[in-house]
Structure formats: structure tokens, C-alpha cells
Design a protein around this motif. Structure first.
Motif, PDB file in Angstrom:
ATOM      1  N   THR A  59    -115.046  19.484  18.108  1.00 13.03           N
ATOM      2  CA  THR A  59    -114.974  19.286  16.697  1.00 13.03           C
ATOM      3  C   THR A  59    -116.026  18.393  16.210  1.00 13.03           C
ATOM      4  O   THR A  59    -116.352  17.440  16.931  1.00 13.03           O
ATOM      5  CB  THR A  59    -113.623  18.693  16.208  1.00 13.03           C
ATOM      6  OG1 THR A  59    -112.725  19.263  17.033  1.00 13.03           O
ATOM      7  CG2 THR A  59    -113.615  18.704  14.793  1.00 13.03           C
ATOM      8  N   THR A  60    -116.907  18.753  15.377  1.00 14.67           N
ATOM      9  CA  THR A  60    -118.001  18.171  14.956  1.00 14.67           C
ATOM     10  C   THR A  60    -117.450  17.259  13.651  1.00 14.67           C
ATOM     11  O   THR A  60    -116.414  17.800  13.002  1.00 14.67           O
ATOM     12  CB  THR A  60    -119.208  18.930  14.569  1.00 14.67           C
ATOM     13  OG1 THR A  60    -118.590  19.622  13.421  1.00 14.67           O
ATOM     14  CG2 THR A  60    -119.677  19.396  15.628  1.00 14.67           C
ATOM     15  N   ALA A  61    -118.040  16.200  13.223  1.00 15.98           N
ATOM     16  CA  ALA A  61    -117.822  15.377  12.224  1.00 15.98           C
ATOM     17  C   ALA A  61    -117.814  16.338  10.716  1.00 15.98           C
ATOM     18  O   ALA A  61    -116.999  16.638   9.960  1.00 15.98           O
ATOM     19  CB  ALA A  61    -118.486  14.230  12.055  1.00 15.98           C
ATOM     20  N   ALA A  62    -118.767  17.323  10.804  1.00 11.71           N
ATOM     21  CA  ALA A  62    -118.944  18.151   9.897  1.00 11.71           C
ATOM     22  C   ALA A  62    -117.602  18.878   9.347  1.00 11.71           C
ATOM     23  O   ALA A  62    -117.088  19.209   8.358  1.00 11.71           O
ATOM     24  CB  ALA A  62    -120.152  18.991   9.609  1.00 11.71           C
ATOM     25  N   ALA A 119    -114.707  18.326  10.563  1.00 15.93           N
ATOM     26  CA  ALA A 119    -113.510  17.594  10.380  1.00 15.93           C
ATOM     27  C   ALA A 119    -113.486  17.189   9.008  1.00 15.93           C
ATOM     28  O   ALA A 119    -112.543  16.245   8.554  1.00 15.93           O
ATOM     29  CB  ALA A 119    -113.449  16.428  11.323  1.00 15.93           C
ATOM     30  N   MET A 150    -115.857  14.933   7.742  1.00 16.05           N
ATOM     31  CA  MET A 150    -116.254  13.665   7.667  1.00 16.05           C
ATOM     32  C   MET A 150    -117.902  13.416   7.803  1.00 16.05           C
ATOM     33  O   MET A 150    -118.540  14.447   8.227  1.00 16.05           O
ATOM     34  CB  MET A 150    -115.690  13.001   9.001  1.00 16.05           C
ATOM     35  CG  MET A 150    -114.261  12.735   8.801  1.00 16.05           C
ATOM     36  SD  MET A 150    -113.747  11.506  10.223  1.00 16.05           S
ATOM     37  CE  MET A 150    -112.202  12.392  10.687  1.00 16.05           C
ATOM     38  N   GLY A 183    -120.846  10.859   9.121  1.00 14.45           N
ATOM     39  CA  GLY A 183    -121.407   9.750   9.677  1.00 14.45           C
ATOM     40  C   GLY A 183    -122.735   9.120   9.133  1.00 14.45           C
ATOM     41  O   GLY A 183    -123.629  10.148   8.503  1.00 14.45           O
ATOM     42  N   CYS A 184    -122.735   7.814   8.828  1.00 18.23           N
ATOM     43  CA  CYS A 184    -123.981   7.319   8.211  1.00 18.23           C
ATOM     44  C   CYS A 184    -124.995   7.213   9.014  1.00 18.23           C
ATOM     45  O   CYS A 184    -125.013   7.142  10.340  1.00 18.23           O
ATOM     46  CB  CYS A 184    -123.284   5.703   7.987  1.00 18.23           C
ATOM     47  SG  CYS A 184    -124.909   5.036   6.971  1.00 18.23           S
ATOM     48  N   LEU A 206    -121.245   4.410  10.580  1.00 17.89           N
ATOM     49  CA  LEU A 206    -119.948   4.546  10.316  1.00 17.89           C
ATOM     50  C   LEU A 206    -119.534   6.019   9.810  1.00 17.89           C
ATOM     51  O   LEU A 206    -120.301   6.472   8.989  1.00 17.89           O
ATOM     52  CB  LEU A 206    -119.888   3.366   9.041  1.00 17.89           C
ATOM     53  CG  LEU A 206    -118.296   3.319   8.435  1.00 17.89           C
ATOM     54  CD1 LEU A 206    -117.421   2.504   9.472  1.00 17.89           C
ATOM     55  CD2 LEU A 206    -118.235   2.675   7.170  1.00 17.89           C
ATOM     56  N   LEU A 207    -118.376   6.069   9.831  1.00 17.61           N
ATOM     57  CA  LEU A 207    -117.911   7.551   9.599  1.00 17.61           C
ATOM     58  C   LEU A 207    -117.117   7.402   8.207  1.00 17.61           C
ATOM     59  O   LEU A 207    -116.269   6.421   8.072  1.00 17.61           O
ATOM     60  CB  LEU A 207    -116.738   8.007  10.654  1.00 17.61           C
ATOM     61  CG  LEU A 207    -117.265   9.102  11.486  1.00 17.61           C
ATOM     62  CD1 LEU A 207    -116.106   9.422  12.572  1.00 17.61           C
ATOM     63  CD2 LEU A 207    -117.975  10.317  11.172  1.00 17.61           C
ATOM     64  N   SER A 208    -117.084   8.323   7.397  1.00 13.96           N
ATOM     65  CA  SER A 208    -116.417   8.110   5.973  1.00 13.96           C
ATOM     66  C   SER A 208    -115.910   9.684   5.840  1.00 13.96           C
ATOM     67  O   SER A 208    -116.448  10.505   6.335  1.00 13.96           O
ATOM     68  CB  SER A 208    -117.438   7.786   4.870  1.00 13.96           C
ATOM     69  OG  SER A 208    -118.294   7.005   5.291  1.00 13.96           O
ATOM     70  N   ARG A 209    -114.938   9.573   5.236  1.00 17.04           N
ATOM     71  CA  ARG A 209    -114.099  10.766   4.561  1.00 17.04           C
ATOM     72  C   ARG A 209    -114.529  11.066   3.177  1.00 17.04           C
ATOM     73  O   ARG A 209    -113.691   9.983   2.451  1.00 17.04           O
ATOM     74  CB  ARG A 209    -112.656  11.096   5.096  1.00 17.04           C
ATOM     75  CG  ARG A 209    -112.101  12.330   4.957  1.00 17.04           C
ATOM     76  CD  ARG A 209    -110.744  12.429   4.641  1.00 17.04           C
ATOM     77  NE  ARG A 209    -110.456  12.110   6.169  1.00 17.04           N
ATOM     78  CZ  ARG A 209    -110.110  13.114   7.216  1.00 17.04           C
ATOM     79  NH1 ARG A 209    -110.476  14.439   6.793  1.00 17.04           N
ATOM     80  NH2 ARG A 209    -110.054  12.809   8.597  1.00 17.04           N
ATOM     81  N   VAL A 262    -124.055  15.672   5.091  1.00 17.19           N
ATOM     82  CA  VAL A 262    -123.567  16.154   6.264  1.00 17.19           C
ATOM     83  C   VAL A 262    -124.701  16.386   7.161  1.00 17.19           C
ATOM     84  O   VAL A 262    -124.644  16.273   8.267  1.00 17.19           O
ATOM     85  CB  VAL A 262    -123.029  17.730   5.764  1.00 17.19           C
ATOM     86  CG1 VAL A 262    -122.440  18.214   6.922  1.00 17.19           C
ATOM     87  CG2 VAL A 262    -121.937  17.246   4.575  1.00 17.19           C
ATOM     88  N   ARG A 263    -126.002  16.897   6.627  1.00 19.65           N
ATOM     89  CA  ARG A 263    -127.187  17.195   7.448  1.00 19.65           C
ATOM     90  C   ARG A 263    -128.181  16.404   6.554  1.00 19.65           C
ATOM     91  O   ARG A 263    -128.137  16.519   5.200  1.00 19.65           O
ATOM     92  CB  ARG A 263    -127.340  18.520   7.880  1.00 19.65           C
ATOM     93  CG  ARG A 263    -126.341  19.198   8.564  1.00 19.65           C
ATOM     94  CD  ARG A 263    -126.196  18.667  10.077  1.00 19.65           C
ATOM     95  NE  ARG A 263    -125.179  19.238  10.781  1.00 19.65           N
ATOM     96  CZ  ARG A 263    -124.093  18.685  10.897  1.00 19.65           C
ATOM     97  NH1 ARG A 263    -123.892  17.469  10.400  1.00 19.65           N
ATOM     98  NH2 ARG A 263    -123.202  19.289  11.880  1.00 19.65           N
TER      99      ARG A 263
END
Ligand SMILES: [Zn+2]
Lengths: 226, 210
Positions: free
Chosen positions: B4-7, B9, B11, B13-14, B19-22, B41-42
Motif C-alpha cells: 500500500t502506498t501513502a497515496a 491510503a 495520506m 508524506g511531507c 511527517l505523514l498527514s491525512r 500527493v506527487r
């Protein structure tokens, strides 16, 4: 900066900066490195005393940076004629010859960016070391991230060595104090960058922030009591 | 693969502090709660920005190699050196280690960077899933090596400042140095605008639709 549970849950997850894979943060043994399971990028490291080390290297770098700028880098002697140049001297000569864009490029990459990098790191780390969060910390942190790729102390060092080798055929070259300073500065800048661990840094910032808030709460409480 | 990528999910990433944010509400500019960097996101317009920098660098690569970077004036007359003629001179005069350093830093690295970024861009645009790990390594290499091209600029700067013996010899920076400096800066901007996560995105597609 929030202490909400949401924040805590998410800080145990890491997204890889290079492939975006979501991974759970693991507790590392001292000196350990966590790498992305998919692309191998470094996720975070555990470095004992990372902030103290970074601060020590940065203070050293600041001193050497001053020496590297005050003294001549190299001197040259040919048939009784002598010349020497400081770092800024190279910038000025280029500018005087009408090569202003090249002069700006040299100035920015060897003087301005390293100066901002070192200055900003000291501005952040010294207060944090004393448990205070400096004003405008987020902006300064982002400044360091932007500035860092453009500081090219080590490349300039190679350029100086190549020039010395080229000139040694035609004249007597004298390495100046700034050259030695630059040589050491190169290692200290690299050491400071390597020993800095953003993870520990933000943990310390959060701790300092909490202490600060408690302090303010106390003084505020005293005022209302009065 | 059950990755799973942050995108995926939802979320972000800074890019500055990690730092991960939702994001709670979509549609407005998001800022990292910790360091205040804007969240994406990108990297925004990564492909077109990288192409733009790359094209500009490729165009300037020609004058950078054709125009003289250094002009030497001496009792024996004036001499103009391009990057390549400088390398050839060093080679024939026996300083082959210097010739090798300048050849690698000033000719191979910028050329290789242009080529590597083109390969990366084309593969990402075609949503290729071919060997993402190797392509990520290629990108890391581009980022790591690019700055060393500045060596020649510094050599010209130092020689220019030092060799100012009015009667014997003087050295001036040539117009090629401007073009060459621009190539180095533009390729660094190109590498910075490229988002390596785009290399991995096509791998997520089949899962999402499956
Ligand atoms: Zn990864």
C-alpha cells in the motif's frame, strides 16, 4: 503541532520518500538503519546523540567557513610576479570581466548557500539544545532543505585542486590558509549532514515545545492568581 | 504484492520533514502540521516541469560545448579553449588524471544526466512497470552525481582570478562558461522536479482495478 491521538497513530507509519510505500516504523538498535522494503531508500536511522554531534560539527564548520572566506585560497608566483585570490576574489574577477552570471553562480554555490545552511542549522540547534523552540523554526527547517543541494563546498575543493595541478606546470603555487580550511570544512559539512536525523530533531522540538507550554501555563496561572 | 502506498491510503508524506498527514478536506492548499511545507500527493506538474528544464538544458548543452569556456592571452598570442579542447590539451600534455576528471565531470556527467532523465521521463509517461528498482537507482545516481559538473566552472573561476599577470599571461572566462553553468543549474532543477514515486505508481494500477 498537535498532541491528538490521530497524530500519534500516524507518526508510527512512514511513507518512503522515493516510492511512497507505507511502512510501519520500527524501533532500531543504536546505529541501526531502517530501509524501504521495496526500493531500499533509507527511511530513518538511529544515531546516538545525533543532535549534539550535528551541533558540534556545525560549530566547527562555522569557524572554518569564516577562515575559508577571510584568507587567500591560493597564491601564484611567476617570474617575480605574485598574485593570490580569496574565494570572493574569484567572484569579483568574474564580475569585472562581464561574466556576472558565472560570478553569481560561484557566489551562490560556494558562499551564500553554505552560509545559509550553517547559519540556519545553528539557529535551530542551539536553542533546541537549551530546550527552547526558536521563532520561525518550520520556515528555517524548510530553508535548510532547499538550500542544502546548492552548497557545493566539496566540488569547489576538487576544482581548486585541479586548478593547482594545472598551474603547477607554469608557476609556483602556494596553497593558502583558506585551502586547508576548505578541505576540513568539506568534511565537517558532510559530517553535520550525515549526523543530522530529522526524526530525533522533531522529537526534541516536540519535547521543548511541551516544556515551553507548561512554563507559559504556569506563568499565566500565576498572573491570574494575582 | 500486497503493498500500500501513502497515496492509496489517502495520506500525504511531507517532502521536507517526512511527517505523514491525512488530509481532512480536499480542495484547498494543504500544509504540513509540523514544518509548514505545502503537501502534495506527487510533486506538482513533475513531468512537464522536468521536461521543460531538460529541454532548456539540452539546447544550452550545444553552446556549452561549442563556445570557449576560457580565453588565455599571453606573449605567444591568444588561445581559446572549449571544454573538449581543454581536455584534449590536458591529455596530450601528459596530465591524464586531470583530463579524466574534467572529461567525466564536464562531458560525461551532463550528457549522462540528460540521457538518464529522458529515459526516466519517457518510461514514466508510458506508465512502464519495467524494473522500477533499477530506474530508482538511476535517479539516485543522477541526483548524486550532477553537482560534480560544477568543477569546470570553479577551475575557470580560480584560473581567471589567479592568472592576471598583465605582461605575461591573463585568463578570461569565455561565453561557453555561461552556457555550461546554465546547463548544470538546469539539469539540477530538472532532477529536483522529477518525482521518483511516479516510477512506482504504475505498479499499483492493477491492484486498484482488480
Ligand atoms: Zn521506497
Amino acid at each position: 503541532m498537535s498532541n491528538s491521538p490521530r497524530f500519534n497513530i500516524m507518526s508510527s507509519l512512514i511513507a518512503c520518500r522515493e516510492c511512497d510505500l507505507l511502512q510501519r516504523e520500527i524501533v532500531l538498535p543504536p546505529g541501526g538503519t531502517a530501509c524501504c522494503s521495496r526500493c531500499g531508500a533509507v527511511l530513518h536511522r538511529s544515531k546516538p546523540d545525533s543532535l549534539d554531534r550535528t551541533l558540534a560539527f556545525t560549530v566547527g564548520a562555522a569557524v572554518l567557513f569564516i577562515l575559508a572566506n577571510v584568507f587567500p585560497v591560493v597564491g601564484l608566483e611567476a617570474q617575480g610576479n605574485r598574485t593570490s585570490t580569496t574565494l570572493f576574489g574569484t567572484v569579483r574577477t568574474l564580475h569585472d570581466q562581464g561574466m556576472t552570471s558565472v560570478a553569481v553562480l560561484v557566489f551562490v554555490t560556494t558562499i551564500l548557500m553554505p552560509m545559509l545552511d550553517i547559519g540556519a542549522m545553528l539557529y535551530m540547534l542551539l536553542p533546541i539544545r537549551l530546550g527552547v523552540v526558536p521563532k520561525g523554526l518550520p520556515a528555517v527547517f524548510r530553508l535548510v532543505q532547499t538550500v542544502r543541494p546548492w552548497g557545493m563546498v566539496e566540488v569547489f575543493m576538487l576544482g581548486t585542486l585541479v586548478s593547482l595541478a594545472k598551474l603547477s606546470h607554469i608557476a609556483a603555487v602556494r596553497p593558502g590558509i583558506a585551502l586547508w580550511s576548505f578541505g576540513m570544512l568539506m568534511f565537517l559539512v558532510a559530517a553535520a549532514a550525515v549526523s543530522f536525523e530529522a526524526h530525533d530533531f522533531w522529537a526534541q522540538v516536540a519535547a521543548a515545545g511541551r516544556r515551553g507550554r507548561r512554563f507559559h501555563a504556569k506563568t499565566a496561572g500565576m498572573e491570574t492568581a494575582r | 504484492m500486497t503493498t500500500t502506498t501513502a497515496a492509496e491510503a489517502g495520506m500525504l508524506g511531507c517532502h521536507a520533514c517526512g511527517l505523514l498527514s491525512r488530509p481532512s478536506a480536499a480542495g484547498h492548499t494543504l500544509e504540513c502540521a509540523r514544518c509548514g511545507a505545502s503537501l502534495h500527493v506527487r510533486k506538482p506538474y513533475s513531468i512537464s516541469r522536468t521536461w521543460a528544464f531538460l529541454m532548456a538544458a539540452a539546447i544550452l548543452y550545444i553552446p556549452a560545448n561549442v563556445l570557449p569556456v576560457m580565453e588565455t592571452g599571453s606573449l605567444f598570442g591568444a588561445q581559446k579553449d572549449t571544454i573538449l579542447s581543454g581536455v584534449v590539451y590536458l591529455w596530450t600534455s601528459g596530465s591524464w588524471p586531470l583530463a579524466a576528471i574534467i572529461f567525466v565531470a564536464s562531458i560525461m556527467v551532463p550528457g549522462g544526466k540528460l540521457l538518464a532523465l529522458t529515459v526516466l521521463l519517457v518510461s514514466v509517461q508510458r506508465r512502464s512497470s519495467w524494473n522500477p528498482l533499477e530506474r530508482t537507482k538511476l535517479y539516485r545516481m543522477v541526483e548524486l552525481v550532477g553537482r560534480w559538473s560544477m568543477v569546470d566552472i570553479y577551475v575557470v573561476a580560480i584560473l581567471t582570478a589567479l592568472v592576471q599577470f598583465k605582461a605575461l599571461a591573463t585568463i578570461k572566462a569565455g561565453p561557453g562558461a555561461i552556457a555550461f553553468g546554465a546547463v548544470v543549474v538546469l539539469t539540477m532543477f530538472a532532477a529536483e522536479s522529477f518525482d521518483p514515486r511516479l516510477i512506482w505508481d504504475p505498479l499499483e494500477e492493477p491492484q486498484r482495478h482488480g
